[in-house]
Design a protein around this motif. Sequence first.
Motif, PDB file in Angstrom:
ATOM      1  N   VAL A  53      46.008  44.220  38.714  1.00 16.34           N
ATOM      2  CA  VAL A  53      45.617  43.161  39.638  1.00 16.34           C
ATOM      3  C   VAL A  53      44.214  42.695  39.255  1.00 16.34           C
ATOM      4  CG1 VAL A  53      45.222  42.542  42.049  1.00 16.34           C
ATOM      5  CG2 VAL A  53      47.002  44.206  41.458  1.00 16.34           C
ATOM      6  N   GLU A  55      41.140  40.414  40.435  1.00 11.81           N
ATOM      7  CA  GLU A  55      40.570  39.771  41.616  1.00 11.81           C
ATOM      8  C   GLU A  55      39.129  39.394  41.331  1.00 11.81           C
ATOM      9  OE1 GLU A  55      42.352  41.689  45.489  1.00 11.81           O
ATOM     10  OE2 GLU A  55      41.587  43.263  44.164  1.00 11.81           O
ATOM     11  N   ASP A  64      40.681  31.753  34.335  1.00  9.81           N
ATOM     12  CA  ASP A  64      41.611  32.677  34.980  1.00  9.81           C
ATOM     13  C   ASP A  64      42.814  32.930  34.080  1.00  9.81           C
ATOM     14  OD1 ASP A  64      42.435  30.025  35.378  1.00  9.81           O
ATOM     15  OD2 ASP A  64      43.473  30.508  37.245  1.00  9.81           O
ATOM     16  N   ASN A  82      47.570  37.772  39.269  1.00 10.56           N
ATOM     17  CA  ASN A  82      46.344  36.993  39.204  1.00 10.56           C
ATOM     18  C   ASN A  82      45.908  36.605  40.611  1.00 10.56           C
ATOM     19  OD1 ASN A  82      44.273  35.205  38.741  1.00 10.56           O
ATOM     20  ND2 ASN A  82      45.527  33.700  37.677  1.00 10.56           N
ATOM     21  N   ARG A  83      44.789  37.158  41.053  1.00  8.51           N
ATOM     22  CA  ARG A  83      44.197  36.793  42.342  1.00  8.51           C
ATOM     23  C   ARG A  83      42.787  36.249  42.136  1.00  8.51           C
ATOM     24  NH1 ARG A  83      45.917  42.132  45.840  1.00  8.51           N
ATOM     25  NH2 ARG A  83      48.159  41.730  45.842  1.00  8.51           N
TER      26      ARG A  83
END
Length: 94
Positions: A53, A55, A64, A82-83
């Motif tokens: 993850v 972030e 990103d 993808n956060r």
Amino acid sequence: MILRLDGQGWSLGSVEAGHCSAATKAAVKCALEVASEFDSTQIIVSMLGDFVVLEGFVRCRGDDELAVDVAASIVGSEHVHNRLICRGFPKRPS
């Protein structure tokens, strides 16, 4: 170094060496730090089961996707969440 995970969080081909999700997380963090195309200082890498993850924040749009590509090179694209939030600043001139 490329680590691929199985369903239990162990990297395939390196179970004998004791590699687990902690090693995968460290590999992704190091790969992000080495990537010179973007600033990864505000990216937090964590593990959720067998998923990586990402972030935090990136400077501009596209960074990103670059971060996801770096993580996917370690664990495979199907194992990356993808956060990341793009701050929308323009890229610095090279």
